[in-house]
Structure formats: C-alpha cells, structure tokens
Design a protein around this motif. Structure first.
Motif, PDB file in Angstrom:
ATOM      1  N   TYR A 120      45.598  47.971  35.882  1.00  0.00           N
ATOM      2  CA  TYR A 120      46.065  48.386  37.202  1.00  0.00           C
ATOM      3  C   TYR A 120      44.864  48.585  38.113  1.00  0.00           C
ATOM      4  CZ  TYR A 120      44.829  53.074  35.567  1.00  0.00           C
ATOM      5  OH  TYR A 120      44.150  54.154  35.063  1.00  0.00           O
ATOM      6  N   ILE A 121      45.141  48.663  39.402  1.00  0.00           N
ATOM      7  CA  ILE A 121      44.109  48.950  40.394  1.00  0.00           C
ATOM      8  C   ILE A 121      44.287  50.410  40.789  1.00  0.00           C
ATOM      9  CG2 ILE A 121      43.243  48.401  42.692  1.00  0.00           C
ATOM     10  CD1 ILE A 121      44.251  45.499  42.187  1.00  0.00           C
ATOM     11  N   PRO A 122      43.343  51.278  40.423  1.00  0.00           N
ATOM     12  CA  PRO A 122      43.483  52.694  40.756  1.00  0.00           C
ATOM     13  C   PRO A 122      43.523  52.893  42.282  1.00  0.00           C
ATOM     14  CG  PRO A 122      41.732  52.367  39.132  1.00  0.00           C
ATOM     15  CD  PRO A 122      42.119  51.012  39.643  1.00  0.00           C
ATOM     16  N   PRO A 123      44.452  53.709  42.777  1.00  0.00           N
ATOM     17  CA  PRO A 123      44.566  53.904  44.231  1.00  0.00           C
ATOM     18  C   PRO A 123      43.253  54.327  44.892  1.00  0.00           C
ATOM     19  CG  PRO A 123      46.439  54.878  43.118  1.00  0.00           C
ATOM     20  CD  PRO A 123      45.473  54.449  42.042  1.00  0.00           C
ATOM     21  N   ALA A 124      42.436  55.118  44.226  1.00  0.00           N
ATOM     22  CA  ALA A 124      41.170  55.574  44.812  1.00  0.00           C
ATOM     23  C   ALA A 124      40.055  54.546  44.690  1.00  0.00           C
ATOM     24  CB  ALA A 124      40.742  56.887  44.162  1.00  0.00           C
ATOM     25  N   LYS A 125      40.299  53.440  43.962  1.00  0.00           N
ATOM     26  CA  LYS A 125      39.277  52.402  43.764  1.00  0.00           C
ATOM     27  C   LYS A 125      39.910  51.024  43.961  1.00  0.00           C
ATOM     28  CE  LYS A 125      36.418  54.808  40.356  1.00  0.00           C
ATOM     29  NZ  LYS A 125      35.856  54.711  39.000  1.00  0.00           N
ATOM     30  N   PRO A 126      40.218  50.631  45.188  1.00  0.00           N
ATOM     31  CA  PRO A 126      40.901  49.355  45.411  1.00  0.00           C
ATOM     32  C   PRO A 126      40.061  48.123  45.066  1.00  0.00           C
ATOM     33  CG  PRO A 126      40.318  50.378  47.497  1.00  0.00           C
ATOM     34  CD  PRO A 126      39.999  51.375  46.422  1.00  0.00           C
ATOM     35  N   ASP A 127      38.777  48.340  44.780  1.00  0.00           N
ATOM     36  CA  ASP A 127      37.912  47.214  44.396  1.00  0.00           C
ATOM     37  C   ASP A 127      37.778  47.086  42.881  1.00  0.00           C
ATOM     38  OD1 ASP A 127      36.368  49.484  43.865  1.00  0.00           O
ATOM     39  OD2 ASP A 127      34.499  48.563  44.560  1.00  0.00           O
ATOM     40  N   THR A 128      38.565  47.862  42.123  1.00  0.00           N
ATOM     41  CA  THR A 128      38.390  47.941  40.670  1.00  0.00           C
ATOM     42  C   THR A 128      39.690  47.657  39.929  1.00  0.00           C
ATOM     43  OG1 THR A 128      36.639  49.591  40.950  1.00  0.00           O
ATOM     44  CG2 THR A 128      37.690  49.485  38.787  1.00  0.00           C
ATOM     45  N   LEU A 129      39.606  46.791  38.942  1.00  0.00           N
ATOM     46  CA  LEU A 129      40.697  46.585  37.995  1.00  0.00           C
ATOM     47  C   LEU A 129      40.387  47.441  36.782  1.00  0.00           C
ATOM     48  CD1 LEU A 129      43.213  45.031  36.884  1.00  0.00           C
ATOM     49  CD2 LEU A 129      41.565  43.422  35.875  1.00  0.00           C
ATOM     50  N   PHE A 130      41.295  48.363  36.448  1.00  0.00           N
ATOM     51  CA  PHE A 130      41.134  49.152  35.236  1.00  0.00           C
ATOM     52  C   PHE A 130      41.961  48.492  34.144  1.00  0.00           C
ATOM     53  CE2 PHE A 130      42.035  52.266  32.037  1.00  0.00           C
ATOM     54  CZ  PHE A 130      40.805  52.862  31.842  1.00  0.00           C
ATOM     55  N   VAL A 131      41.313  48.070  33.069  1.00  0.00           N
ATOM     56  CA  VAL A 131      42.000  47.448  31.940  1.00  0.00           C
ATOM     57  C   VAL A 131      42.392  48.552  30.977  1.00  0.00           C
ATOM     58  CG1 VAL A 131      41.772  45.882  29.984  1.00  0.00           C
ATOM     59  CG2 VAL A 131      40.845  45.239  32.215  1.00  0.00           C
ATOM     60  N   TRP A 132      43.703  48.716  30.825  1.00  0.00           N
ATOM     61  CA  TRP A 132      44.253  49.793  30.012  1.00  0.00           C
ATOM     62  C   TRP A 132      44.214  49.425  28.536  1.00  0.00           C
ATOM     63  CZ3 TRP A 132      49.479  52.273  31.746  1.00  0.00           C
ATOM     64  CH2 TRP A 132      49.879  53.244  30.837  1.00  0.00           C
ATOM     65  N   GLN A 133      44.694  48.218  28.228  1.00  0.00           N
ATOM     66  CA  GLN A 133      44.786  47.851  26.817  1.00  0.00           C
ATOM     67  C   GLN A 133      44.728  46.333  26.676  1.00  0.00           C
ATOM     68  OE1 GLN A 133      48.471  49.136  24.772  1.00  0.00           O
ATOM     69  NE2 GLN A 133      47.103  50.223  23.391  1.00  0.00           N
ATOM     70  N   VAL A 134      44.027  45.899  25.645  1.00  0.00           N
ATOM     71  CA  VAL A 134      43.938  44.480  25.294  1.00  0.00           C
ATOM     72  C   VAL A 134      44.491  44.335  23.881  1.00  0.00           C
ATOM     73  CG1 VAL A 134      42.403  42.519  24.878  1.00  0.00           C
ATOM     74  CG2 VAL A 134      41.855  44.165  26.700  1.00  0.00           C
ATOM     75  N   ALA A 135      45.523  43.520  23.737  1.00  0.00           N
ATOM     76  CA  ALA A 135      46.119  43.276  22.419  1.00  0.00           C
ATOM     77  C   ALA A 135      46.140  41.774  22.154  1.00  0.00           C
ATOM     78  CB  ALA A 135      47.545  43.832  22.366  1.00  0.00           C
TER      79      ALA A 135
END
Length: 169
Positions: free
Chosen positions: A69-84
């Motif tokens: 997801y893209i954190p609302p406070a960091k619109p330039d960042t993709l946060f990868v939650w989980q890789v399976a």
C-alpha cells in the motif's frame, strides 16, 4: 540437463480481486515462516489494496502474491506488506517480477521509494530486496523498526525497516 519448455507453464501476473482473498489466505499458510493474517485482512488486501498488490497464477493456482500500500503520510512510498511465493513458483525470479510489476503501475506513478520490514534471519527477503535495489539503481538503507520486546512482547523477532530509493520505474 535443460528443461523442456513444453512442460513449463507461464506465470501470469495480474491485479488481485476479492475472489483471491481465500486463496491468498491458503497461500500464506503454505509459505512458512510468513505470518498469517485474518481472512478478512486478506480480502481487504485483494480488494481495497488491489492497485498496489499483485497475484501470480500458474495453471490456475495462486503461486505468488505481494500485498502493499501507499501510506497516506508518504505518497512517494510503496510499503510492501508481504511477499509470498509458493514452491510451485520458485526458481523463476517471481518475487522480483511481482515487485517490478507493482511499481510500474499507474497507481505508483508518484512512487520513488519502497519500504518493507524484515527479520534479521530472513535471508531470502534480504536477497530479494537487495537485488531489487540494484536493479532499480537505488540505495538501500535499514534500521531496527519494530523491536522484539518493546513492540512484539517478546513473541516475535525484531523487524528491520528497509527503505529503497529513490528510483524511477
């Protein structure tokens, strides 16, 4: 020995749908040491966060998935939650292909950084994200983010926050 291309089936990458929620729940269960989420959480990952997730199918089976997801406070960042990646999808560079597929999407048009958290002993994830950073020509930095005792009550190893960037998909 070379592999017979007629015996291989291409892995198709696509945007997840809510119909993938149950299959994602099963995939994570088959990919230890991944931490399971509730099935409801998996449904949200496949619906609310579909633009920043990717499903990988082979022969009709879900063999890979990345939730992010893209954190609302960091619109330039993709946060990868989980890789399976299921054993049926391993050995083909699938995880890195999935990461690149997400950052290439229109939904990530403003994304210049990727973040994720990893335990110190998760060698496969460290290798994946180091390789991704190299391929993207980006720096990788990290620091302890969620501490074993302070944040996990001693029940889970500390997680390090990796930040990769800047890059331009």
């Amino acid at each position: 020995m070379t592999s017979d291309p007629s015996n291989t089936t291409a892995i198709r990458l696509r945007k997840p749908t809510k119909e993938d929620g149950f299959r994602l729940h099963q995939l994570v269960a088959e990919c230890p040491p991944l931490d399971p989420n509730s099935m409801y959480c998996n449904l949200l990952q496949c619906s609310h966060f579909a633009d920043t997730g990717v499903a990988a199918e082979k022969d009709g089976d879900l063999v890979g998935f990345i939730s992010g997801y893209i954190p609302p406070a960091k619109p330039d960042t993709l946060f990868v939650w989980q890789v399976a990646v299921h054993e049926k999808g391993r050995g083909e560079g699938l995880a890195k292909r999935m990461l690149k597929a997400i950052v290439d999407r229109d939904a990530c048009g403003d994304v210049t950084h990727l973040e994720t958290t990893i335990t110190a002993d998760n060698e496969a994830s460290w290798a994946l994200f180091r390789s991704f950073a190299r391929d993207m020509g980006a720096e990788l930095e990290y620091h302890e983010f969620f501490e074993k005792d302070a944040h996990f009550g001693g029940q889970h190893d500390s997680e390090f926050l990796l930040r990769i960037g800047p890059f331009h998909p």
